[in-house]
Motif scaffolding. Structure first.
Motif, PDB file in Angstrom:
ATOM      1  N   GLN A 170       0.828  -1.207   0.000  1.00  0.00           N
ATOM      2  CA  GLN A 170       0.000   0.000   0.000  1.00  0.00           C
ATOM      3  C   GLN A 170       0.862   1.258   0.000  1.00  0.00           C
ATOM      4  N   VAL A 171       1.949   1.235   0.764  1.00  0.00           N
ATOM      5  CA  VAL A 171       2.855   2.394   0.794  1.00  0.00           C
ATOM      6  C   VAL A 171       3.457   2.610  -0.591  1.00  0.00           C
ATOM      7  N   GLN A 172       3.854   1.536  -1.261  1.00  0.00           N
ATOM      8  CA  GLN A 172       4.403   1.661  -2.611  1.00  0.00           C
ATOM      9  C   GLN A 172       3.379   2.287  -3.559  1.00  0.00           C
ATOM     10  N   SER A 173       2.115   1.964  -3.392  1.00  0.00           N
ATOM     11  CA  SER A 173       1.068   2.567  -4.213  1.00  0.00           C
ATOM     12  C   SER A 173       0.930   4.053  -3.916  1.00  0.00           C
ATOM     13  N   LEU A 174       1.064   4.430  -2.648  1.00  0.00           N
ATOM     14  CA  LEU A 174       0.969   5.841  -2.270  1.00  0.00           C
ATOM     15  C   LEU A 174       2.132   6.652  -2.844  1.00  0.00           C
ATOM     16  N   ILE A 175       3.299   6.040  -2.906  1.00  0.00           N
ATOM     17  CA  ILE A 175       4.505   6.737  -3.356  1.00  0.00           C
ATOM     18  C   ILE A 175       4.544   6.862  -4.867  1.00  0.00           C
ATOM     19  N   GLY A 176       4.050   5.848  -5.569  1.00  0.00           N
ATOM     20  CA  GLY A 176       4.107   5.867  -7.033  1.00  0.00           C
ATOM     21  C   GLY A 176       5.554   5.902  -7.492  1.00  0.00           C
ATOM     22  N   GLY A 177       5.867   6.753  -8.432  1.00  0.00           N
ATOM     23  CA  GLY A 177       7.235   6.872  -8.947  1.00  0.00           C
ATOM     24  C   GLY A 177       7.940   8.103  -8.422  1.00  0.00           C
ATOM     25  N   ASP A 178       7.621   8.518  -7.216  1.00  0.00           N
ATOM     26  CA  ASP A 178       8.200   9.742  -6.647  1.00  0.00           C
ATOM     27  C   ASP A 178       9.729   9.655  -6.652  1.00  0.00           C
TER      28      ASP A 178
ATOM     29  N   TYR B 111      10.063  14.774   1.455  1.00  0.00           N
ATOM     30  CA  TYR B 111       9.599  13.452   1.055  1.00  0.00           C
ATOM     31  C   TYR B 111       8.081  13.455   0.924  1.00  0.00           C
ATOM     32  N   PRO B 112       7.525  12.442   0.283  1.00  0.00           N
ATOM     33  CA  PRO B 112       6.078  12.401   0.093  1.00  0.00           C
ATOM     34  C   PRO B 112       5.341  12.397   1.436  1.00  0.00           C
ATOM     35  N   ASP B 113       4.160  12.982   1.431  1.00  0.00           N
ATOM     36  CA  ASP B 113       3.322  12.975   2.626  1.00  0.00           C
ATOM     37  C   ASP B 113       2.780  11.559   2.812  1.00  0.00           C
ATOM     38  N   LEU B 114       3.204  10.912   3.876  1.00  0.00           N
ATOM     39  CA  LEU B 114       2.793   9.537   4.154  1.00  0.00           C
ATOM     40  C   LEU B 114       2.153   9.456   5.533  1.00  0.00           C
ATOM     41  N   PRO B 115       1.222   8.536   5.706  1.00  0.00           N
ATOM     42  CA  PRO B 115       0.636   8.360   7.042  1.00  0.00           C
ATOM     43  C   PRO B 115       1.662   7.739   7.991  1.00  0.00           C
ATOM     44  N   GLU B 116       1.485   7.930   9.287  1.00  0.00           N
ATOM     45  CA  GLU B 116       2.379   7.322  10.278  1.00  0.00           C
ATOM     46  C   GLU B 116       2.181   5.821  10.353  1.00  0.00           C
ATOM     47  N   ARG B 117       0.966   5.378  10.031  1.00  0.00           N
ATOM     48  CA  ARG B 117       0.643   3.949  10.041  1.00  0.00           C
ATOM     49  C   ARG B 117      -0.238   3.618   8.852  1.00  0.00           C
ATOM     50  N   VAL B 118      -0.038   2.421   8.319  1.00  0.00           N
ATOM     51  CA  VAL B 118      -0.888   1.879   7.264  1.00  0.00           C
ATOM     52  C   VAL B 118      -1.369   0.532   7.754  1.00  0.00           C
ATOM     53  N   GLU B 119      -2.671   0.377   7.858  1.00  0.00           N
ATOM     54  CA  GLU B 119      -3.275  -0.854   8.381  1.00  0.00           C
ATOM     55  C   GLU B 119      -2.656  -1.265   9.710  1.00  0.00           C
ATOM     56  N   GLY B 120      -2.367  -0.286  10.553  1.00  0.00           N
ATOM     57  CA  GLY B 120      -1.815  -0.559  11.875  1.00  0.00           C
ATOM     58  C   GLY B 120      -0.319  -0.767  11.914  1.00  0.00           C
ATOM     59  N   VAL B 121       0.341  -0.732  10.759  1.00  0.00           N
ATOM     60  CA  VAL B 121       1.791  -0.943  10.676  1.00  0.00           C
ATOM     61  C   VAL B 121       2.477   0.414  10.578  1.00  0.00           C
ATOM     62  N   ARG B 122       3.474   0.617  11.409  1.00  0.00           N
ATOM     63  CA  ARG B 122       4.204   1.885  11.425  1.00  0.00           C
ATOM     64  C   ARG B 122       4.966   2.097  10.118  1.00  0.00           C
ATOM     65  N   VAL B 123       5.019   3.365   9.665  1.00  0.00           N
ATOM     66  CA  VAL B 123       5.787   3.751   8.484  1.00  0.00           C
ATOM     67  C   VAL B 123       6.936   4.635   8.960  1.00  0.00           C
ATOM     68  N   VAL B 124       8.165   4.218   8.673  1.00  0.00           N
ATOM     69  CA  VAL B 124       9.372   4.930   9.095  1.00  0.00           C
ATOM     70  C   VAL B 124      10.049   5.499   7.851  1.00  0.00           C
ATOM     71  N   VAL B 125      10.351   6.799   7.875  1.00  0.00           N
ATOM     72  CA  VAL B 125      11.014   7.454   6.743  1.00  0.00           C
ATOM     73  C   VAL B 125      12.426   7.834   7.174  1.00  0.00           C
ATOM     74  N   ARG B 126      13.420   7.477   6.353  1.00  0.00           N
ATOM     75  CA  ARG B 126      14.817   7.796   6.661  1.00  0.00           C
ATOM     76  C   ARG B 126      15.496   8.402   5.443  1.00  0.00           C
ATOM     77  N   GLY B 127      16.165   9.528   5.653  1.00  0.00           N
ATOM     78  CA  GLY B 127      16.962  10.135   4.599  1.00  0.00           C
ATOM     79  C   GLY B 127      18.302   9.436   4.494  1.00  0.00           C
ATOM     80  N   ILE B 128      18.623   8.938   3.304  1.00  0.00           N
ATOM     81  CA  ILE B 128      19.884   8.214   3.131  1.00  0.00           C
ATOM     82  C   ILE B 128      20.757   8.820   2.045  1.00  0.00           C
ATOM     83  N   GLY B 129      20.288   9.917   1.443  1.00  0.00           N
ATOM     84  CA  GLY B 129      21.047  10.535   0.366  1.00  0.00           C
ATOM     85  C   GLY B 129      20.761   9.865  -0.956  1.00  0.00           C
TER      86      GLY B 129
END
Length: 73
Positions: A13-21, A48-66
């Motif tokens: 689901q997260v991949q669908s939200l991100i698309g080809g960003d 980074y794209p606006d993402l929810p903190e959780r998707v279906e109860g699963v936490r979403v963690v965003v990390r900048g890696i360059g």
């Protein structure tokens, strides 16, 4: 508590939200304590794209890696 199967479903689901960003380098799974989470790697953790903190109860963690580039071996 998030198990691996729930995290895999949330990852899709997260991949669908991100698309080809182009700000996103990759999406995977990681542990946050005992729970599974979706990890989104981005070029800049301030842009980074606006993402929810959780998707279906699963936490979403965003990390900048360059940026990622290929290197000859």
């Amino acid at each position: 508590m998030s198990d691996r199967d729930a995290a895999r479903a949330a990852k899709s689901q997260v991949q669908s939200l991100i698309g080809g960003d182009p700000r996103v380098n990759g999406v995977g799974l990681t542990h946050v304590g005992p729970d599974w989470a979706v990890k989104v790697n981005v070029v800049d953790d301030q842009d980074y794209p606006d993402l929810p903190e959780r998707v279906e109860g699963v936490r979403v963690v965003v990390r900048g890696i360059g940026g990622i580039s290929a290197h000859a071996s």
